[in-house]
Design an enzyme around this catalytic site. Structure first.
Site, PDB file in Angstrom:
ATOM      1  N   HIS A 118       0.808  -1.230   0.000  1.00 52.27           N
ATOM      2  CA  HIS A 118       0.000   0.000   0.000  1.00 52.27           C
ATOM      3  C   HIS A 118       0.841   1.281   0.000  1.00 52.27           C
ATOM      4  O   HIS A 118       0.578   2.225   0.749  1.00 52.27           O
ATOM      5  CB  HIS A 118      -0.960  -0.002   1.195  1.00 52.27           C
ATOM      6  CG  HIS A 118      -2.036  -1.050   1.105  1.00 52.27           C
ATOM      7  ND1 HIS A 118      -2.545  -1.500  -0.089  1.00 52.27           N
ATOM      8  CD2 HIS A 118      -2.711  -1.735   2.075  1.00 52.27           C
ATOM      9  CE1 HIS A 118      -3.484  -2.399   0.138  1.00 52.27           C
ATOM     10  NE2 HIS A 118      -3.607  -2.568   1.443  1.00 52.27           N
ATOM     11  N   HIS A 194      -9.995   1.674   0.610  1.00 57.27           N
ATOM     12  CA  HIS A 194      -9.837   0.535   1.515  1.00 57.27           C
ATOM     13  C   HIS A 194     -10.868   0.517   2.649  1.00 57.27           C
ATOM     14  O   HIS A 194     -10.549   0.141   3.788  1.00 57.27           O
ATOM     15  CB  HIS A 194      -8.421   0.538   2.084  1.00 57.27           C
ATOM     16  CG  HIS A 194      -7.900  -0.806   2.476  1.00 57.27           C
ATOM     17  ND1 HIS A 194      -8.543  -1.631   3.385  1.00 57.27           N
ATOM     18  CD2 HIS A 194      -6.799  -1.487   2.091  1.00 57.27           C
ATOM     19  CE1 HIS A 194      -7.840  -2.743   3.546  1.00 57.27           C
ATOM     20  NE2 HIS A 194      -6.777  -2.684   2.766  1.00 57.27           N
ATOM     21  N   GLU A 332     -11.698  -3.826  -2.772  1.00 58.19           N
ATOM     22  CA  GLU A 332     -10.801  -2.779  -3.257  1.00 58.19           C
ATOM     23  C   GLU A 332     -10.581  -2.976  -4.753  1.00 58.19           C
ATOM     24  O   GLU A 332      -9.794  -3.831  -5.157  1.00 58.19           O
ATOM     25  CB  GLU A 332      -9.457  -2.872  -2.534  1.00 58.19           C
ATOM     26  CG  GLU A 332      -9.544  -2.860  -1.013  1.00 58.19           C
ATOM     27  CD  GLU A 332      -8.428  -3.686  -0.379  1.00 58.19           C
ATOM     28  OE1 GLU A 332      -7.248  -3.370  -0.599  1.00 58.19           O
ATOM     29  OE2 GLU A 332      -8.729  -4.676   0.301  1.00 58.19           O
TER      30      GLU A 332
END
Ligand SMILES: *[C@@H]1O[C@H](CO)[C@@H](O)[C@H](O)[C@H]1NC(C)=O
Ligand SMILES: *[C@@H]1O[C@H](CO)[C@@H](O)[C@H](O)[C@H]1NC(C)=O
Length: 366
Positions: A118, A194, A332
């Site tokens: 991420h 998210h 996501e």
């Protein structure tokens, strides 16, 4: 590293942005902004362009907040679960925190074992975004947030301008529009929203989302190795516990799926969404038979990460509620994980002057 000073700095500049939209616009202060349309409301903070709550009725008219999160910005700064966050520059994992682009090797920050996750140590979910526009109510409540990512940030090449707009429309529709422009060098870009969803209400107890039904419009998925890095194959879901093409309870096969650590089970899986990438198409439908709430997701991305909160381990969230394993699910939409290291995956490279566009539409009903 710089976590402590950052935390202190934030504590001094947290503002309640109540009605002060225009005054706050363009300034780098952290606030919480509410978008409201009747009994449907969404709160967003410019810390990490994060959705902090999504409130709507159930079939008997009871309001609940269906998004996991924290009560204070300080907890978002400290947190490691990415609740509600906008993750980037590259969402999901990059193997060995390394990739080669146009013959040059780039090293990212390894924040997930030896892999980058991420966006690294301080990705887009751990920075302050600028509020460009905010309209809290009326026909078209929306907020637009902007972030300038500098050349070399977290090891990524080139500067990038990123925008995200959260927008409410009738009836009970939340849309997310993201774009990113590569300013001077080719770079990978893969943003993801998210939010952790529990349609019965965040932290509502019981079996979490195991009784929710999920339908994914995806005939193939990308298998992973023991550290959740794709092997590079894209294989049919047919005949496997990954097959969610018909509505299936989350709990039905969750314990047949390796969850990324010994003894941990659950989905943390990238599906290749059926249909033409770049076009808006239906990705998923989630239903909670208890509250009667349902959520339909549409998006224009090649993939969607379906995650069942396998690593949630008694995280204390809003109002002191405790979020345990399978307490929520994430959908996501994204480019494929580790696409930078798999030439057969759809490319996530944006060339200078090129624009990345990612649209999501959540349609809620009850
Ligand atoms: C920060 O997060 C850790 C878990 O990752 C937790 O144990 C700790 O209590 C948190 N601290 C604060 C101030 O929220
Ligand atoms: C990106 O989104 C922002 C906010 O909606 C918009 O002003 C801008 O024109 C968009 N950029 C591109 C290149 O589409």
């Amino acid at each position: 590293m710089a976590r402590v000073p950052l935390l202190l700095a934030l504590c001094c500049c947290v503002v309640a942005a109540l009605g002060g939209a225009n005054a706050a616009a363009g300034r780098k202060m952290v606030g919480v902004y509410e978008l409201k349309k009747g009994d449907f409301s969404v709160k967003v903070t410019n810390w990490g362009a994060t959705i902090t709550s999504v409130v709507l009725p159930d079939s008997t008219g009871n309001l609940a907040d269906i998004a996991l999160g924290y009560d204070t910005i300080a907890e978002y700064v400290n947190g490691s679960s990415y609740f509600g966050a906008l993750v980037g520059r590259v969402a999901n994992r990059v193997a060995n925190a390394r990739f080669v682009l146009d013959g040059k090797v780039y090293h990212l920050y390894p924040n997930d074992g030896k892999n980058a996750l991420h966006g690294g140590h301080r990705g887009f979910s751990k920075v302050i975004w600028t509020v460009k526009e905010y309209v809290g109510g009326g026909d078209s409540p929306h907020i637009t947030l902007y972030y300038h990512s500098f050349d070399g940030e977290e090891g990524f090449p080139g500067a990038v301008d990123v925008y995200v707009t959260y927008h409410l429309s009738s009836p009970y529709v939340l849309s997310v529009h993201m774009n990113a422009t590569a300013l001077n060098k080719a770079t990978p870009v893969n943003l993801a929203q998210h939010t952790y969803w529990n349609l019965g209400g965040a932290g509502s107890g019981g079996d979490g989302v195991l009784h929710h039904t999920v339908q994914l419009f995806a005939s193939r998925y990308t298998p992973v190795d023991a550290s959740l890095i794709p092997t590079g194959r894209v294989v049919p879901v047919a005949g496997t516990p990954y097959d969610l093409r018909s509505p299936t309870t989350v709990g039905a096969h969750v314990r047949q799926i390796y969850g990324g650590k010994a003894g941990v089970y659950g989905y943390d899986t990238n599906y290749a969404v059926d249909g033409e990438s770049g076009a808006m198409r239906k990705v998923a439908v989630v239903r909670d038979g208890v509250s009667g709430r349902a959520m339909e997701l549409w998006a224009n991305q090649p993939g969607v990460q379906f995650y069942t909160g396998n690593f949630l381990d008694h995280v204390v969230g809003k109002g002191g509620k405790v979020y345990g394993q399978y307490g929520a699910l994430c959908l996501e939409t994204q480019g494929f994980p580790d696409a930078v290291n798999h030439p057969n995956f759809p490319s996530v490279i944006v060339r200078p002057g090129g624009v990345y566009k990612h649209d999501m539409v959540f349609k809620f009903s009850f």
